[in-house]
Motif scaffolding. Sequence first.
Motif, mmCIF file in Angstrom:
data_model
loop_
_atom_site.group_PDB
_atom_site.id
_atom_site.type_symbol
_atom_site.label_atom_id
_atom_site.label_comp_id
_atom_site.label_asym_id
_atom_site.label_seq_id
_atom_site.Cartn_x
_atom_site.Cartn_y
_atom_site.Cartn_z
ATOM 1 N N TYR A 45 -1.455 -5.920 1.116
ATOM 2 C CA TYR A 45 -2.299 -5.082 0.277
ATOM 3 C C TYR A 45 -3.256 -4.316 1.173
ATOM 4 O O TYR A 45 -3.503 -4.697 2.326
ATOM 5 C CB TYR A 45 -3.068 -5.926 -0.739
ATOM 6 C CG TYR A 45 -4.047 -6.911 -0.127
ATOM 7 C CD1 TYR A 45 -5.388 -6.570 0.064
ATOM 8 C CD2 TYR A 45 -3.619 -8.173 0.269
ATOM 9 C CE1 TYR A 45 -6.285 -7.461 0.639
ATOM 10 C CE2 TYR A 45 -4.512 -9.081 0.839
ATOM 11 C CZ TYR A 45 -5.839 -8.716 1.027
ATOM 12 O OH TYR A 45 -6.712 -9.598 1.602
ATOM 13 N N LYS A 46 -3.812 -3.234 0.662
ATOM 14 C CA LYS A 46 -4.718 -2.405 1.442
ATOM 15 C C LYS A 46 -6.160 -2.672 1.034
ATOM 16 O O LYS A 46 -6.466 -2.860 -0.137
ATOM 17 C CB LYS A 46 -4.387 -0.921 1.251
ATOM 18 C CG LYS A 46 -3.064 -0.502 1.877
ATOM 19 C CD LYS A 46 -2.846 0.996 1.769
ATOM 20 C CE LYS A 46 -1.547 1.419 2.446
ATOM 21 N NZ LYS A 46 -1.335 2.881 2.360
ATOM 22 N N ASP A 47 -7.026 -2.703 2.066
ATOM 23 C CA ASP A 47 -8.464 -2.703 1.801
ATOM 24 C C ASP A 47 -9.099 -1.657 2.709
ATOM 25 O O ASP A 47 -8.401 -0.865 3.349
ATOM 26 C CB ASP A 47 -9.074 -4.093 1.992
ATOM 27 C CG ASP A 47 -9.026 -4.564 3.449
ATOM 28 O OD1 ASP A 47 -8.689 -3.764 4.338
ATOM 29 O OD2 ASP A 47 -9.348 -5.741 3.696
ATOM 30 N N GLY A 50 -7.772 -1.630 6.367
ATOM 31 C CA GLY A 50 -6.349 -1.452 6.667
ATOM 32 C C GLY A 50 -5.490 -2.335 5.794
ATOM 33 O O GLY A 50 -5.893 -2.736 4.693
ATOM 34 N N VAL A 51 -4.306 -2.657 6.277
ATOM 35 C CA VAL A 51 -3.382 -3.508 5.539
ATOM 36 C C VAL A 51 -3.713 -4.963 5.826
ATOM 37 O O VAL A 51 -3.987 -5.346 6.961
ATOM 38 C CB VAL A 51 -1.921 -3.203 5.929
ATOM 39 C CG1 VAL A 51 -0.962 -4.110 5.156
ATOM 40 C CG2 VAL A 51 -1.597 -1.745 5.657
ATOM 41 N N ARG A 52 -3.677 -5.770 4.790
ATOM 42 C CA ARG A 52 -3.979 -7.194 4.929
ATOM 43 C C ARG A 52 -2.852 -8.039 4.334
ATOM 44 O O ARG A 52 -2.099 -7.578 3.474
ATOM 45 C CB ARG A 52 -5.274 -7.539 4.204
ATOM 46 C CG ARG A 52 -6.500 -6.804 4.725
ATOM 47 C CD ARG A 52 -7.036 -7.432 5.979
ATOM 48 N NE ARG A 52 -8.266 -6.789 6.438
ATOM 49 C CZ ARG A 52 -9.000 -7.244 7.429
ATOM 50 N NH1 ARG A 52 -8.655 -8.343 8.062
ATOM 51 N NH2 ARG A 52 -10.095 -6.597 7.807
ATOM 52 N N ALA A 86 4.897 -3.628 8.098
ATOM 53 C CA ALA A 86 3.465 -3.324 7.929
ATOM 54 C C ALA A 86 2.669 -3.617 9.188
ATOM 55 O O ALA A 86 1.740 -2.887 9.526
ATOM 56 C CB ALA A 86 2.908 -4.120 6.748
ATOM 57 N N GLY A 413 -4.514 -2.488 11.174
ATOM 58 C CA GLY A 413 -3.513 -1.430 11.188
ATOM 59 C C GLY A 413 -3.568 -0.535 12.406
ATOM 60 O O GLY A 413 -2.787 0.421 12.512
#
Length: 479
Positions: A45-47, A50-52, A86, A413
Amino acid sequence: MYNVKSRKAEEFISDEEIRETLEYAEANKNNLALIDSILQKARPYKDGAGVRCNGLTHREASVLLACEIPEKIQEMYKLAEEIKKAFYGNRIVIFAPLYLSNYCVNGCVYCPYHLKNSKIPRKKLTQDEVRREVIALQDTGHKRLAIEAGEHPTMNPISYILECIQTIYSIKHKNGAIRRVNVNIAATTVENYRKLKEAGIGTYILFQETYHKESYLALHPTGPKHDYAYHTEAMDRAMEGGIDDVGLGVLFGLERYKYEFAGLLMHAEHLEATFGVGPHTISVPRIKRADDIDPSAFDNSISDEIFAKLCALIRIAVPYTGIIISTRENQAVREKVIRLGVSQISGASRTSVGGYAEEERPHDTEQFDVSDQRSLDEVVCWLMEMGYIPSFCTACYREGRTGDRFMQLCKTGQIQNCCHPNALITLKEYLMDYASANTAEVGNALIQKEIEKIPNPKVREIVKNNLIQIQQGQRDFRF
């Protein structure tokens, strides 16, 4: 009692906890609501940063491993591929093992180096022989090695390992250089780990072989390796000694794979809980035939299908950790698991002491049979034809981006603005210096395509300029 932060092996790898985990997984292997919730938790998921990915606990991952519902297994594979892309993109890091000595005092029943094997010739490389091996590896294009040696206090002391590391780093032949040495040697002391750190090693790798203590003691009947606790607690001592990149692994086939899988993830959880950073890599070897070792003697062998599932679930459970597969596996198996999460592979490996300097592959001192015997050029071309970037990059080690600093790079990311361009730069070096005409053609086309995927336009322009300078004869650019 199970305690993830305990420094005692039998508490952070608790047999009772593993057995309860396996019972829980078996009881819930068809619980679709639970399985779906676990898969949902693991999705990227994105926050704002970056991507987590949340990863999974050993219990959650064990439920997925126990699940035999075909459509859910395919969902796991799809998720593993999504997580791999990712965080690691389409890069595959290339390395080679270098065997220094097969002298060993242990009695490991699955390894031909065991003390009682009187058939295998014993050999230890001199520093001149180390130089010949390194030059042979450099002349094929390798930049990263993993050194291996049997455990022998007088034949292979830490002073010998350190001297070999110094020799390896000193050799510059033509445009070749080994830029990073990873170390896979027996469990040792905090003081010796400090010495390895000071010598400039990359990752310290130690396979647990099996987390099942009773089996461990039976498989290691004699020698220092018989001490289960000392071996299992080695990564704690390595981190105390300043080595923040450590690599775990079990030898699948020695014990029941579900037990090993749970133990492996518990070890990763322990390192994360105790030191704030989990393993840099996890290796997934399977037991293979070797001199006086018949894998059919072990009744816990796993199929290619189960092996692929294990690789996928390791990627899902520990999303930021590199996964290594060796030339123990054949081309078809490697092709499948690379897609499912593997991020590092060995190429053109020889598992004999002094094997690289020989024109023909020697077999008399091999630790195990090599299934994938293609040349490095063939492996590089194969990867590129599948759309992967073979990476010879060692920049993070040399720039101090290890341990939690590398994980932060991965989690935010920024790997796409750092590791991706470094992979292209080192691939261009390989194409210029070592590749066949066909491989060079395939590689140059891939580089031009991949440059445009670099998100930061400034980084993209620097890479283009570096590539021009490499064509003009300069080497070793890195972000």
